[in-house]
Design an enzyme around this catalytic site. Sequence first.
Site, PDB file in Angstrom:
ATOM      1  N   CYS A   1       0.741  -1.152  -0.014  1.00 41.68           N
ATOM      2  CA  CYS A   1      -0.025   0.037  -0.017  1.00 41.68           C
ATOM      3  C   CYS A   1       0.819   1.202   0.159  1.00 41.68           C
ATOM      4  O   CYS A   1       0.571   2.196  -0.827  1.00 41.68           O
ATOM      5  CB  CYS A   1      -0.843  -0.021   1.288  1.00 41.68           C
ATOM      6  SG  CYS A   1      -1.882  -1.464   1.312  1.00 41.68           S
TER       7      CYS A   1
HETATM    8  C1  UGA Z   1      -1.268  -0.023   5.759  1.00 44.19           C
HETATM    9  C2  UGA Z   1      -2.169   1.048   6.710  1.00 44.19           C
HETATM   10  O1  UGA Z   1      -1.852   0.929   7.864  1.00 44.19           O
HETATM   11  C3  UGA Z   1      -3.782   0.864   6.464  1.00 44.19           C
HETATM   12  O2  UGA Z   1      -4.401   1.687   7.396  1.00 44.19           O
HETATM   13  C4  UGA Z   1      -4.263   0.818   4.880  1.00 44.19           C
HETATM   14  O3  UGA Z   1      -5.655   0.488   5.114  1.00 44.19           O
HETATM   15  C5  UGA Z   1      -3.588  -0.189   4.067  1.00 44.19           C
HETATM   16  O4  UGA Z   1      -1.949   0.263   4.182  1.00 44.19           O
HETATM   17  C6  UGA Z   1      -3.990  -0.146   2.958  1.00 44.19           C
HETATM   18  O5  UGA Z   1      -3.834   0.904   2.126  1.00 44.19           O
HETATM   19  O6  UGA Z   1      -4.464  -1.089   2.349  1.00 44.19           O
HETATM   20  P1  UGA Z   1      -0.374  -2.416   5.806  1.00 44.19           P
HETATM   21  O7  UGA Z   1       0.374  -1.851   4.503  1.00 44.19           O
HETATM   22  O8  UGA Z   1      -1.179  -3.598   5.775  1.00 44.19           O
HETATM   23  O9  UGA Z   1      -1.506  -1.125   6.015  1.00 44.19           O
HETATM   24  O10 UGA Z   1       0.662  -2.276   6.977  1.00 44.19           O
HETATM   25  P2  UGA Z   1       1.103  -1.322   8.174  1.00 44.19           P
HETATM   26  O11 UGA Z   1       0.866  -1.988   9.394  1.00 44.19           O
HETATM   27  O12 UGA Z   1       0.490  -0.048   7.921  1.00 44.19           O
HETATM   28  O13 UGA Z   1       2.560  -1.164   7.948  1.00 44.19           O
HETATM   29  C7  UGA Z   1       3.286  -0.690   6.785  1.00 44.19           C
HETATM   30  C8  UGA Z   1       4.640  -1.212   6.652  1.00 44.19           C
HETATM   31  O14 UGA Z   1       5.281   0.209   7.759  1.00 44.19           O
HETATM   32  C9  UGA Z   1       5.397  -2.030   7.486  1.00 44.19           C
HETATM   33  O15 UGA Z   1       6.512  -2.604   6.401  1.00 44.19           O
HETATM   34  C10 UGA Z   1       5.875  -1.685   8.834  1.00 44.19           C
HETATM   35  O16 UGA Z   1       6.895  -2.553   9.459  1.00 44.19           O
HETATM   36  C11 UGA Z   1       5.973  -0.066   8.663  1.00 44.19           C
HETATM   37  N1  UGA Z   1       5.876   0.455   9.962  1.00 44.19           N
HETATM   38  C12 UGA Z   1       4.952   0.607  10.525  1.00 44.19           C
HETATM   39  C13 UGA Z   1       7.230   1.140  10.396  1.00 44.19           C
HETATM   40  O17 UGA Z   1       8.380   0.668  10.079  1.00 44.19           O
HETATM   41  N2  UGA Z   1       7.208   1.670  11.485  1.00 44.19           N
HETATM   42  C14 UGA Z   1       6.148   1.974  12.322  1.00 44.19           C
HETATM   43  O18 UGA Z   1       6.058   2.493  13.248  1.00 44.19           O
HETATM   44  C15 UGA Z   1       5.044   1.594  11.657  1.00 44.19           C
END
Ligand code: UGA
Length: 389
Positions: free
Chosen positions: A217
């Site tokens: 995403c």
């Molecule tokens: C993300 C959004 O969080 C959702 O709200 C949205 O609906 C979704 O995209 C989408 O557009 O469909 P997602 O991609 O499943 O969800 O994953 P996240 O949990 O947001 O993590 C994304 C990335 O950021 C991961 O690689 C995670 O490790 C990284 N991350 C997240 C960090 O490196 N640090 C953080 O503090 C949080």
Amino acid sequence: MLRSAVKKKRIEFTTDIGRIRDGQTTFVTVGTPSNEDGSINLSFVKKATEDIGASIRNSEGYHLVVVKSTVVPGTTSRVVRPILESSSGRPCGDQLGLCSNPEFLAEGAAIKGTLRPDKIVIGAEDDESRNTLAKLYKRIYKGKKVATITTNPTTAETIKYASNSFLATRVSTINTIADICQRVPSADIETVSKAVGLDPRIGPLYLKAGPGYGGSCFHKDLQALIAFGQSIGYDPILLSAVEEVNQRQANEVVRMSQNLLGSLNDRRIAVLGLAFKKDTDDIREAASIRVIDQLLKNGASVSAYDPMATENARKVLPEQVSFATELGGCVKGTDCCIVMTEWDEFRKLSPRDLRTMNAQNIVDARRILDRSKFQGFNYVAVGLGSAKP
Ligand code: UGA
């Protein structure tokens, strides 16, 4: 939950598009991948819309179409609506409703996100569309209070991109500060994040430094918004910088292992974790892929282990990478191990698990290890300042 719903016949799956006529509301949830230049590819949305329109063409009564797929601002009104109206043979209004209703679920937490959403966004073309969708959600959430934002479709679509842009920006911001900490002896991003997150204007979430965001995403949506901005005469340079910081974060991880080993040439590296985050087998845009790519380019050999994502990773990583079925096999004989995903299994790692390594070098790209346990090891971590940055 799905199994029980199937058993109770509360959900069924079909390839017969004509079944749309049996219902009153149709959600469009198809993928919106990227074109080569990063812009959004709407071909699945267009095809789905055409099929929906065709299938309700000769039916009676009101039908509401809801665009849940992530689409750039203006798509529902300017792309979906005309296709739907011409394929169904009816104008939006009394007989045909149209809404944008973006999705905010995160992978691995879909049930929680569905049962307890922080908001519902309804972008409606008209009152009837809005009321019909609002009523549907009211039934689903019964007595629960869920914040509902009602607006026009274009604003709703923009909310989705704004959310992902903000979240990705937070991650790149904290990674930027982490990279600075990295170069200052005794600075530590963990404490910085904790303190910064206590400011109610900032808040504690999405402040975890790491190897860069992955998943299907953030990268895709930021690229789509950048391309969309440019197509309407505005270059969103902030978002380009967010993306660049994210790409570079993989170099940081590789650089840390290089610093530990002197050179990566002919060194064997264990990569622990391939999934873009824990509790999923998804490796799309995962930082592990970028890191492994560079390790190989620098002459290292790589063994990798992930509790869930190995099969998916095997399909995209070069043949030289060897995949272990358990952690012990992955670290055996390696000169350095890099923790790339925050799996609980890795959080509990102890020196005993790493005893078969050839040399005791750890790069903790997720800041999950208890470093006090690894006294005899060379331990470096994202955002942890060291004398030799
Ligand atoms: C993300 C959004 O969080 C959702 O709200 C949205 O609906 C979704 O995209 C989408 O557009 O469909 P997602 O991609 O499943 O969800 O994953 P996240 O949990 O947001 O993590 C994304 C990335 O950021 C991961 O690689 C995670 O490790 C990284 N991350 C997240 C960090 O490196 N640090 C953080 O503090 C949080």
